[in-house]
Write an enzyme that holds these catalytic residues in place. Structure first.
Site, PDB file in Angstrom:
ATOM      1  N   ASP A 265      -9.701  -9.676   8.905  1.00 14.63           N
ATOM      2  CA  ASP A 265      -9.133  -8.337   8.654  1.00 14.63           C
ATOM      3  C   ASP A 265     -10.093  -7.174   8.919  1.00 14.63           C
ATOM      4  O   ASP A 265      -9.659  -6.131   9.368  1.00 14.63           O
ATOM      5  CB  ASP A 265      -8.652  -8.268   7.198  1.00 14.63           C
ATOM      6  CG  ASP A 265      -7.745  -7.078   6.916  1.00 14.63           C
ATOM      7  OD1 ASP A 265      -6.889  -6.781   7.759  1.00 14.63           O
ATOM      8  OD2 ASP A 265      -7.902  -6.448   5.853  1.00 14.63           O
TER       9      ASP A 265
ATOM     10  N   ARG B  46       0.844  -1.195   0.000  1.00 13.07           N
ATOM     11  CA  ARG B  46       0.000   0.000   0.000  1.00 13.07           C
ATOM     12  C   ARG B  46       0.879   1.245   0.000  1.00 13.07           C
ATOM     13  O   ARG B  46       1.964   1.248   0.568  1.00 13.07           O
ATOM     14  CB  ARG B  46      -0.914   0.014   1.228  1.00 13.07           C
ATOM     15  CG  ARG B  46      -2.057  -0.963   1.147  1.00 13.07           C
ATOM     16  CD  ARG B  46      -2.992  -0.870   2.334  1.00 13.07           C
ATOM     17  NE  ARG B  46      -2.374  -1.382   3.551  1.00 13.07           N
ATOM     18  CZ  ARG B  46      -1.798  -0.647   4.474  1.00 13.07           C
ATOM     19  NH1 ARG B  46      -1.774   0.667   4.375  1.00 13.07           N
ATOM     20  NH2 ARG B  46      -1.243  -1.203   5.539  1.00 13.07           N
TER      21      ARG B  46
ATOM     22  N   TYR C 130      -1.277  -3.505  -6.918  1.00 18.04           N
ATOM     23  CA  TYR C 130      -1.134  -4.178  -5.625  1.00 18.04           C
ATOM     24  C   TYR C 130      -2.480  -4.236  -4.894  1.00 18.04           C
ATOM     25  O   TYR C 130      -3.237  -3.247  -4.868  1.00 18.04           O
ATOM     26  CB  TYR C 130      -0.080  -3.473  -4.746  1.00 18.04           C
ATOM     27  CG  TYR C 130      -0.092  -4.068  -3.365  1.00 18.04           C
ATOM     28  CD1 TYR C 130       0.453  -5.328  -3.130  1.00 18.04           C
ATOM     29  CD2 TYR C 130      -0.751  -3.427  -2.321  1.00 18.04           C
ATOM     30  CE1 TYR C 130       0.365  -5.916  -1.889  1.00 18.04           C
ATOM     31  CE2 TYR C 130      -0.839  -4.004  -1.068  1.00 18.04           C
ATOM     32  CZ  TYR C 130      -0.279  -5.252  -0.855  1.00 18.04           C
ATOM     33  OH  TYR C 130      -0.386  -5.845   0.372  1.00 18.04           O
ATOM     34  N   GLY C 131      -2.737  -5.350  -4.243  1.00 18.25           N
ATOM     35  CA  GLY C 131      -4.028  -5.630  -3.599  1.00 18.25           C
ATOM     36  C   GLY C 131      -4.666  -4.472  -2.858  1.00 18.25           C
ATOM     37  O   GLY C 131      -5.759  -4.019  -3.197  1.00 18.25           O
TER      38      GLY C 131
ATOM     39  N   HIS D  65     -10.839  -2.256  11.462  1.00 17.75           N
ATOM     40  CA  HIS D  65      -9.760  -3.126  10.989  1.00 17.75           C
ATOM     41  C   HIS D  65      -9.578  -4.259  12.007  1.00 17.75           C
ATOM     42  O   HIS D  65      -8.625  -4.273  12.770  1.00 17.75           O
ATOM     43  CB  HIS D  65      -8.491  -2.266  10.886  1.00 17.75           C
ATOM     44  CG  HIS D  65      -7.355  -2.904  10.168  1.00 17.75           C
ATOM     45  ND1 HIS D  65      -6.046  -2.513  10.341  1.00 17.75           N
ATOM     46  CD2 HIS D  65      -7.311  -3.900   9.253  1.00 17.75           C
ATOM     47  CE1 HIS D  65      -5.257  -3.239   9.576  1.00 17.75           C
ATOM     48  NE2 HIS D  65      -5.993  -4.093   8.909  1.00 17.75           N
TER      49      HIS D  65
ATOM     50  N   SER E 174      -1.502  -3.714  10.537  1.00 15.48           N
ATOM     51  CA  SER E 174      -1.200  -4.656   9.457  1.00 15.48           C
ATOM     52  C   SER E 174      -0.002  -5.535   9.804  1.00 15.48           C
ATOM     53  O   SER E 174       0.979  -5.049  10.386  1.00 15.48           O
ATOM     54  CB  SER E 174      -0.875  -3.885   8.181  1.00 15.48           C
ATOM     55  OG  SER E 174      -1.900  -2.975   7.905  1.00 15.48           O
ATOM     56  N   ALA E 175      -0.114  -6.802   9.417  1.00 11.89           N
ATOM     57  CA  ALA E 175       0.987  -7.762   9.572  1.00 11.89           C
ATOM     58  C   ALA E 175       1.427  -7.952  11.033  1.00 11.89           C
ATOM     59  O   ALA E 175       2.603  -8.131  11.330  1.00 11.89           O
ATOM     60  CB  ALA E 175       2.180  -7.381   8.687  1.00 11.89           C
ATOM     61  N   CYS E 176       0.477  -7.888  11.974  1.00 10.99           N
ATOM     62  CA  CYS E 176       0.761  -8.172  13.396  1.00 10.99           C
ATOM     63  C   CYS E 176       0.115  -9.479  13.826  1.00 10.99           C
ATOM     64  O   CYS E 176      -0.048  -9.722  15.019  1.00 10.99           O
ATOM     65  CB  CYS E 176       0.239  -7.054  14.282  1.00 10.99           C
ATOM     66  SG  CYS E 176       1.298  -5.626  14.339  1.00 10.99           S
TER      67      CYS E 176
ATOM     68  N   LYS F  27      -3.110 -10.860  12.733  1.00 10.96           N
ATOM     69  CA  LYS F  27      -4.571 -11.004  12.821  1.00 10.96           C
ATOM     70  C   LYS F  27      -5.024 -12.325  12.206  1.00 10.96           C
ATOM     71  O   LYS F  27      -5.851 -13.030  12.769  1.00 10.96           O
ATOM     72  CB  LYS F  27      -5.296  -9.853  12.100  1.00 10.96           C
ATOM     73  CG  LYS F  27      -5.273  -8.549  12.879  1.00 10.96           C
ATOM     74  CD  LYS F  27      -6.443  -7.619  12.526  1.00 10.96           C
ATOM     75  CE  LYS F  27      -6.460  -7.211  11.084  1.00 10.96           C
ATOM     76  NZ  LYS F  27      -5.261  -6.437  10.711  1.00 10.96           N
ATOM     77  N   THR F  28      -4.447 -12.652  11.046  1.00 10.31           N
ATOM     78  CA  THR F  28      -4.853 -13.897  10.377  1.00 10.31           C
ATOM     79  C   THR F  28      -4.496 -15.097  11.260  1.00 10.31           C
ATOM     80  O   THR F  28      -5.295 -16.022  11.413  1.00 10.31           O
ATOM     81  CB  THR F  28      -4.194 -13.992   8.987  1.00 10.31           C
ATOM     82  OG1 THR F  28      -4.515 -12.797   8.263  1.00 10.31           O
ATOM     83  CG2 THR F  28      -4.680 -15.194   8.208  1.00 10.31           C
TER      84      THR F  28
ATOM     85  N   LYS G 182      -9.665  -2.270   1.540  1.00  8.26           N
ATOM     86  CA  LYS G 182      -9.317  -1.118   2.391  1.00  8.26           C
ATOM     87  C   LYS G 182     -10.077   0.141   1.954  1.00  8.26           C
ATOM     88  O   LYS G 182     -10.508   0.926   2.800  1.00  8.26           O
ATOM     89  CB  LYS G 182      -7.815  -0.857   2.332  1.00  8.26           C
ATOM     90  CG  LYS G 182      -6.964  -2.053   2.731  1.00  8.26           C
ATOM     91  CD  LYS G 182      -7.244  -2.504   4.135  1.00  8.26           C
ATOM     92  CE  LYS G 182      -6.272  -3.581   4.569  1.00  8.26           C
ATOM     93  NZ  LYS G 182      -6.556  -4.047   5.921  1.00  8.26           N
TER      94      LYS G 182
ATOM     95  N   ASN H  68       6.184  -8.725   1.924  1.00 11.00           N
ATOM     96  CA  ASN H  68       4.732  -8.476   1.865  1.00 11.00           C
ATOM     97  C   ASN H  68       4.084  -9.320   0.769  1.00 11.00           C
ATOM     98  O   ASN H  68       3.063  -8.935   0.205  1.00 11.00           O
ATOM     99  CB  ASN H  68       4.461  -6.982   1.626  1.00 11.00           C
ATOM    100  CG  ASN H  68       2.999  -6.616   1.846  1.00 11.00           C
ATOM    101  OD1 ASN H  68       2.327  -7.172   2.716  1.00 11.00           O
ATOM    102  ND2 ASN H  68       2.476  -5.692   1.043  1.00 11.00           N
TER     103      ASN H  68
ATOM    104  N   ARG I   3       2.408  -4.102  18.135  1.00  5.28           N
ATOM    105  CA  ARG I   3       3.701  -4.790  18.230  1.00  5.28           C
ATOM    106  C   ARG I   3       4.602  -3.867  19.047  1.00  5.28           C
ATOM    107  O   ARG I   3       5.079  -2.851  18.546  1.00  5.28           O
ATOM    108  CB  ARG I   3       4.212  -4.953  16.792  1.00  5.28           C
ATOM    109  CG  ARG I   3       5.447  -5.755  16.578  1.00  5.28           C
ATOM    110  CD  ARG I   3       5.805  -5.717  15.098  1.00  5.28           C
ATOM    111  NE  ARG I   3       5.000  -6.635  14.314  1.00  5.28           N
ATOM    112  CZ  ARG I   3       5.295  -7.920  14.118  1.00  5.28           C
ATOM    113  NH1 ARG I   3       6.390  -8.436  14.643  1.00  5.28           N
ATOM    114  NH2 ARG I   3       4.511  -8.684  13.389  1.00  5.28           N
TER     115      ARG I   3
ATOM    116  N   ARG J  76       1.789 -12.187  -0.787  1.00 10.31           N
ATOM    117  CA  ARG J  76       0.425 -12.456  -0.309  1.00 10.31           C
ATOM    118  C   ARG J  76      -0.165 -13.714  -0.926  1.00 10.31           C
ATOM    119  O   ARG J  76       0.221 -14.134  -2.016  1.00 10.31           O
ATOM    120  CB  ARG J  76      -0.481 -11.277  -0.693  1.00 10.31           C
ATOM    121  CG  ARG J  76      -0.087  -9.951  -0.060  1.00 10.31           C
ATOM    122  CD  ARG J  76      -0.515  -9.894   1.386  1.00 10.31           C
ATOM    123  NE  ARG J  76      -0.123  -8.664   2.049  1.00 10.31           N
ATOM    124  CZ  ARG J  76      -0.861  -8.060   2.982  1.00 10.31           C
ATOM    125  NH1 ARG J  76      -2.019  -8.561   3.338  1.00 10.31           N
ATOM    126  NH2 ARG J  76      -0.433  -6.966   3.567  1.00 10.31           N
TER     127      ARG J  76
HETATM  128  C1  OXD Z   1      -3.198  -4.641   5.488  1.00  9.49           C
HETATM  129  C2  OXD Z   1      -3.846  -5.777   4.819  1.00  9.49           C
HETATM  130  O1  OXD Z   1      -2.242  -4.061   4.939  1.00  9.49           O
HETATM  131  O2  OXD Z   1      -4.761  -6.366   5.422  1.00  9.49           O
HETATM  132  O3  OXD Z   1      -3.651  -4.287   6.588  1.00  9.49           O
HETATM  133  O4  OXD Z   1      -3.487  -6.102   3.664  1.00  9.49           O
HETATM  134 MN    MN Z   2      -5.358  -5.335   7.208  1.00 10.07          MN
END
Ligand code: OXD
Ligand code: MN
Length: 580
Positions: free
Chosen positions: A276, A70, A198-199, A227, A249-251, A253-254, A207, A363, A396, A365
């Site tokens: 997410d 992003r 990019y996504g 979020h 992001s990237a902490c 969650k998934t 987002k 990053n 984090r 995916r």
């Molecule tokens: C993020 C995502 O960047 O979920 O938060 O892709």
């Molecule tokens: Mn996210």
């Protein structure tokens, strides 16, 4: 491009007139269409097929090396008044943004196909869901939207019935970073994204719609677009609780949403509703109910393995799209943290022996339909959503924040959410590992002034007396040698159990200046290699450090001037006083 009340056809005609595509394709969302688009992309070398014996129906996409995350510095909220966007957003006036974007979009789809992607965020028959149409010249975006949203004919039918939808216009343009912009016009329910595939910049349902535009809609309509992951926790006695948790992001969650209880936690089960984004509404009884607006996952690949997230590891073994991972010699996807074989080709398509750096982009995916998750909860499709017992914030943080603590009440919880800070990750371009404020983990995603957003959060305590309890967790505490103090991953279940005990009023806690902290004996550490002293330091509140933290928070709040809600300032003063 500025008027709102258009039919889908009128809007598509208008955009086709501007962008001059060679073809127009209305997506119906069928499996056949997905397969056809995949075949087309294989032919055009936009995708590469992976080993079909070991990774059936899996594909690799390599994005432009300058287009891998992003781009927050190129993401704008375009409201008539700059103050409505707030210091938390980059702002451009709607007139300037429209002028700039119109020039970029002019003729940009010549020789390309314009895909019309109608989608519904949330179960198709839920009153909480909202629809949009993304116009894009990227087949990669169209197939990702099929996995990530309820896309196609059913969504279009709902849009036609409702007569309103969020408009998203996307073109990959020429991928020139100097001609890349992601614009949001909340008042026009409009998104324009140019120059990135990019996504997070291109899958506009995620987002851009489900957070930036939806947070603004939510403020107007009295709900919350957050979020947050959503999970179901079932006890050995069959008692179920639903938890929403916001992390930057990237902490993880998934990973938390798909947590597999360790053997020591026999009988406990976790199921995923979302990983997410959560949309939260008060029902007529004052209960906060949540839906996951998405129907797929766009997750970070590196670090995914059978120990960190076995569910994700299994779910991405088939019917998945990989973006920017490496390959091993068997044409299988490879990433850092995947402990089989070695990579031979890196994410850029270069030989690993000739190109330094990580083999998979940090990053990189996966995109998969949520139903592939072994612990998928069918309640993710329930139009009524799930009743939320607890809201968790986390970041984090190497130091300071204890493993877990609970807000004294909702308003204090809003201060805790507003104070979230975290070390930056690779999900956005920019330096990694710097601590920055990320209130409610929404810094990159709140579509309006944070001060107004905190005010909106605070307004909920006047609307209901059955709101969820609010907590803060930190899985990332380290000692002076950089060793993690808490094992994390599946063991985080032990902390979730304490949280639920507190929600049910079944366990005492210590009231401290920053909130309620667990008595060490109430965190189950059976079978865990953690000594008493480590647990004590995970649960300690160091007043000096917290005074500094609150001072820093005070400085941060000053950026929002007198727009900061009085109730939030009052909570901040109260904590400072309690710290002595
Ligand atoms: C993020 C995502 O960047 O979920 O938060 O892709
Ligand atoms: Mn996210």
């Amino acid at each position: 491009m500025t008027s709102t009340n258009k039919t889908p056809q009128q809007w598509v005609d208008e955009i086709a007139n501007l962008t001059k595509p060679a073809h127009i394709h209305w997506c119906d969302g069928s499996d056949q269409e997905y397969d056809d688009l995949i075949q087309q992309m294989l032919k055009d070398e936009v995708l590469q097929k992976l080993n079909d014996a070991t990774y059936p129906n899996c594909y690799l996409h390599r994005s432009d090396p300058t287009d891998v995350a992003r781009v927050e510095h190129l993401t704008f909220v375009c409201t008539p008044e700059e103050s409505a966007a707030g210091p938390n957003n980059h702002w451009m006036s709607p007139a300037d943004a429209h002028g700039k974007m119109e020039k970029l979009f002019e003729g940009c789809m010549q020789d390309r196909t314009l895909y019309v992607v109608p989608y519904c965020m949330g179960p198709i028959d839920s009153p909480y869901s909202r629809c949009g149409i993304e116009i894009t010249d990227s087949a990669y975006v169209a197939v990702n939207m099929k996995l990530m949203t309820r896309m196609g004919t059913e969504a279009l039918n709902r849009i036609e019935k409702e007569g309103t939808f969020v408009r998203g216009l996307h073109s990959t343009g020429d991928l020139d970073p100097d001609r890349r912009f992601i614009m949001h016009y909340p008042e026009e329910l409009l998104i324009q994204s140019f120059g990135s595939g990019y996504g997070g910049n291109a899958l506009l349902g995620k987002k851009c719609h489900a957070l930036r535009i939806a947070s603004w809609q939510a403020q107007q309509e009295g709900w919350l677009a957050e979020h947050m992951l959503l999970l179901e926790l079932e006890s050995p006695q069959g008692e179920k609780h639903y938890i929403a948790a916001a992390f930057p992001s990237a902490c993880g969650k998934t990973n938390l949403a798909m947590l597999i209880p360790p053997e020591s936690q026999e009988g406990w089960k976790i199921r995923t509703i979302g990983d997410d984004i959560a949309w939260l509404h008060l029902d007529e009884t004052g209960q906060l109910r949540a839906i996951n607006p998405e129907s797929g996952y766009f997750g970070v690949v590196p670090g995914t393995n059978t120990k960190t997230n076995r569910n994700a590891f299994e779910m991405i073994r088939h019917d998945a799209i990989y973006t920017n991972v490496a390959l091993n010699e068997n044409n299988e996807p490879w990433w850092e943290g995947k402990d089989d074989q070695l990579p031979v080709t890196n994410w850029k398509g270069n030989s690993c022996s000739e190109d330094d750096g990580p083999a998979a982009h940090p990053n990189s995916r996966f995109t998969v339909a949520a139903r592939q998750n072994p612990c998928y909860s069918p309640l993710a499709d329930d139009p009524a959503g799930v009743p939320v017992s607890a809201i968790i914030f986390g970041g984090r943080r190497r130091e300071l924040a204890p493993l877990v603590y609970q807000a004294l009440d909702w308003d204090h919880g809003v201060l805790i959410g507003a104070s979230v800070a975290s070390e930056t990750t690779a999900a956005a371009t920019g330096a990694v590992g710097i601590t920055r404020r990320d209130p409610m983990a929404m810094k990159p995603f709140c579509g309006y002034n944070f001060a107004d957003y905190w005010g909106h959060w605070l307004s909920f305590s006047d609307k209901s007396d059955r709101l969820p309890e609010i907590f803060h967790v930190n899985w990332f505490r380290q000692d002076e040698n950089g060793r993690f103090l808490w094992p994390g991953f599946g063991e985080n279940l032990r902390v979730l159990r304490w949280i639920i005990e507190r929600c049910e009023n079944r366990v005492e806690a210590q009231e401290t200046a920053i909130g309620y902290l667990p008595n060490a004996a109430d965190i189950d550490t059976n079978d865990l290699d953690i000594d008493h002293q480590t647990l004590e330091s995970l649960l300690a509140v160091d007043h000096d450090s917290w005074r500094q933290e609150m001072k820093a928070m005070g400085e941060y709040l000053k950026e929002y001037g007198d727009r900061v809600p009085a109730k939030l300032a009052e909570q901040h003063r109260r904590v400072i006083k309690a710290l002595g």
